[in-house]
Design an enzyme around this catalytic site. Structure first.
Site, PDB file in Angstrom:
ATOM      1  N   HIS A 119     -24.500  11.976  11.601  1.00  0.00           N
ATOM      2  CA  HIS A 119     -25.692  12.537  12.227  1.00  0.00           C
ATOM      3  C   HIS A 119     -25.388  13.460  13.398  1.00  0.00           C
ATOM      4  CE1 HIS A 119     -30.279  11.476  12.333  1.00  0.00           C
ATOM      5  NE2 HIS A 119     -30.052  12.758  12.165  1.00  0.00           N
ATOM      6  N   ASP A 142     -34.907   7.304  11.843  1.00  0.00           N
ATOM      7  CA  ASP A 142     -33.598   6.718  12.114  1.00  0.00           C
ATOM      8  C   ASP A 142     -33.782   5.333  12.712  1.00  0.00           C
ATOM      9  OD1 ASP A 142     -30.882   6.300  12.845  1.00  0.00           O
ATOM     10  OD2 ASP A 142     -30.637   8.385  13.495  1.00  0.00           O
ATOM     11  N   HIS A 144     -31.746   4.502  14.958  1.00  0.00           N
ATOM     12  CA  HIS A 144     -31.188   4.757  16.281  1.00  0.00           C
ATOM     13  C   HIS A 144     -31.798   6.019  16.886  1.00  0.00           C
ATOM     14  CE1 HIS A 144     -28.203   2.850  13.594  1.00  0.00           C
ATOM     15  NE2 HIS A 144     -27.986   2.046  14.627  1.00  0.00           N
ATOM     16  N   ASP A 146     -30.196   8.124  19.040  1.00  0.00           N
ATOM     17  CA  ASP A 146     -29.198   9.196  19.119  1.00  0.00           C
ATOM     18  C   ASP A 146     -29.445  10.142  20.292  1.00  0.00           C
ATOM     19  OD1 ASP A 146     -28.143   8.028  16.871  1.00  0.00           O
ATOM     20  OD2 ASP A 146     -28.852   9.564  15.478  1.00  0.00           O
ATOM     21  N   HIS A 159     -22.301  11.161  17.156  1.00  0.00           N
ATOM     22  CA  HIS A 159     -23.460  11.012  16.267  1.00  0.00           C
ATOM     23  C   HIS A 159     -24.570  10.206  16.946  1.00  0.00           C
ATOM     24  CE1 HIS A 159     -22.630   6.899  14.040  1.00  0.00           C
ATOM     25  NE2 HIS A 159     -22.377   6.806  15.332  1.00  0.00           N
ATOM     26  N   ASP A 250     -31.954   9.921   8.717  1.00  0.00           N
ATOM     27  CA  ASP A 250     -30.757   9.089   8.592  1.00  0.00           C
ATOM     28  C   ASP A 250     -31.060   7.992   7.575  1.00  0.00           C
ATOM     29  OD1 ASP A 250     -28.716   7.111   9.008  1.00  0.00           O
ATOM     30  OD2 ASP A 250     -28.371   7.904  11.017  1.00  0.00           O
ATOM     31  N   ASP A 252     -29.939   5.201   7.272  1.00  0.00           N
ATOM     32  CA  ASP A 252     -30.013   3.854   7.837  1.00  0.00           C
ATOM     33  C   ASP A 252     -31.384   3.535   8.423  1.00  0.00           C
ATOM     34  OD1 ASP A 252     -30.182   4.650  10.580  1.00  0.00           O
ATOM     35  OD2 ASP A 252     -28.032   4.438  10.886  1.00  0.00           O
ATOM     36  N   GLU A 295     -25.577  10.282   6.739  1.00  0.00           N
ATOM     37  CA  GLU A 295     -25.001   8.939   6.897  1.00  0.00           C
ATOM     38  C   GLU A 295     -24.934   8.126   5.604  1.00  0.00           C
ATOM     39  OE1 GLU A 295     -23.410   8.016   9.487  1.00  0.00           O
ATOM     40  OE2 GLU A 295     -24.172   9.192  11.189  1.00  0.00           O
TER      41      GLU A 295
END
Length: 348
Positions: A119, A142, A144, A146, A159, A250, A252, A295
């Site tokens: 990412h 996402d 996260h 980031d 990332h 992302d 995830d 990712e």
């Protein structure tokens, strides 16, 4: 007056490029890159997504698909860490190359689809988009945020710092990192919405609150429902004016039961229906101008089925963002309907 006329012409040209890109054709750009984090294998993400049938799936849509292959990233021979940030020059160089590719694709009238890779690549993808569409807004899906800076990042991995490079509001908090002299912040905190957060570092939480960034954690999605989340998201970003959307997705963001082959899985993520609803709603605006799908890491899949399910999910997300509908092929239905004399029966 001459300067004002030149500026007006420039802005009109940029707006036209954005408008064309949303309707004309799609450019696929592979970015096989992994140096924004420490787990190898994510550089094979673009191939895994293509092998899962991406181009075949997109060929069923109503506009031309151009696969420009993978970018060739050249890594510096020596790349000493900066503070505790690994590979800063490598990541900076890769993102500079990607930014140019995305800018060229959008300037040529395509909607850009970047296949990662990790990412950290969003730094270049969104910056390249902003060169052509400076009024863009960003939807970041996402687990996260980031948005760490080198000072707040527990790992130093870039990332996890992508958004911090973009935000004008964090300009005084970001040091001059080697490899990023070409990069200037371009995004306001009000032009960004997060969806799906559930693993946010302490420093990131402070940044989100201090800057008043709109975000929806998984708890918010549970409480509000994904329909309301998308209503608020699009109202927040588009109520003042219609403008290009950059979607950075992302894999995830999904629950690990759906997307196991990824580097930083976090339990309690999006369901399939929630993730696809997000992309369907973005497509329905007619404003998607660029997208990242990142990712997917084939090496981290426990078995071939885990890799296939993760890559196939990535294909579904991209296809849905570009108009594939769970309601079926609308164009075919319209052709059939036009051939019927008794239209009353078709309303049943």
């Amino acid at each position: 007056m001459a300067l004002r006329g030149t500026l007006s012409t420039f802005l009109k040209t940029q707006l036209q490029a954005c408008q064309i890109s949303r309707a004309h054709s799609v450019a696929i750009i592979g970015a096989p890159f992994s140096k924004g984090q420490k787990r190898r294998g994510v550089e094979h993400g673009p191939k895994a997504i293509r092998d899962a049938g991406l181009i075949e799936r997109l060929s069923n849509l109503d506009y031309p698909i151009h696969d420009f292959g993978d970018l060739n990233f050249q890594h510096p021979e020596k790349d000493e860490p900066y503070m505790h940030v690994p590979y800063p020059r490598t990541v900076g160089r890769a993102n500079k190359l990607l930014a140019g590719a995305v800018s060229s694709a959008i300037g040529a009238g395509h909607t850009s689809i970047m296949l990662g890779g990790d990412h950290s690549l969003a730094i270049g993808s969104v910056e390249g988009h902003a060169r052509q569409c400076p009024d863009l807004c960003l939807i970041w899906v996402d687990a996260h945020a980031d948005v760490n800076t080198p000072d707040t990042s527990p790992s130093g991995n870039l990332h996890g710092q992508s958004v911090a490079f973009m935000l004008k509001d964090l300009q005084d908090k970001m040091p001059t990192i080697p490899g990023f002299s070409w990069m200037k912040p371009f995004l306001s905190s009000q032009d960004l919405v997060y969806i799906g957060l559930r693993d946010v570092d302490a420093g990131e939480h402070i940044i989100l609150k201090n800057l008043g960034i709109q975000y929806f954690s998984m708890r918010d999605i549970d409480r509000m429902g994904i329909g309301r989340v998308m209503e608020v998201t699009l109202d927040h970003l588009l109520a003042r004016k219609q403008r290009p959307i950059h979607l950075s997705f992302d894999i995830d963001a999904f629950d690990p039961s759906l997307a196991p082959a990824t580097g930083t899985p976090v339990n309690g993520g999006l369901t399939y229906r929630e993730g696809i609803y997000i992309t369907e709603e973005i497509h329905s605006t007619g404003l998607l101008s660029a997208m990242d799908l990142v990712e997917v890491n084939p090496i981290l899949g426990a078995n071939p089925d885990a890799v296939e399910s993760t890559a196939s999910l990535a294909v579904d997300v991209i296809a849905s963002s570009l108009g594939q509908s769970r309601e079926g092929a609308h164009g075919v239905y319209q052709e059939v309907a036009e051939g019927k004399e008794d239209t009353e029966q078709l309303r049943l």
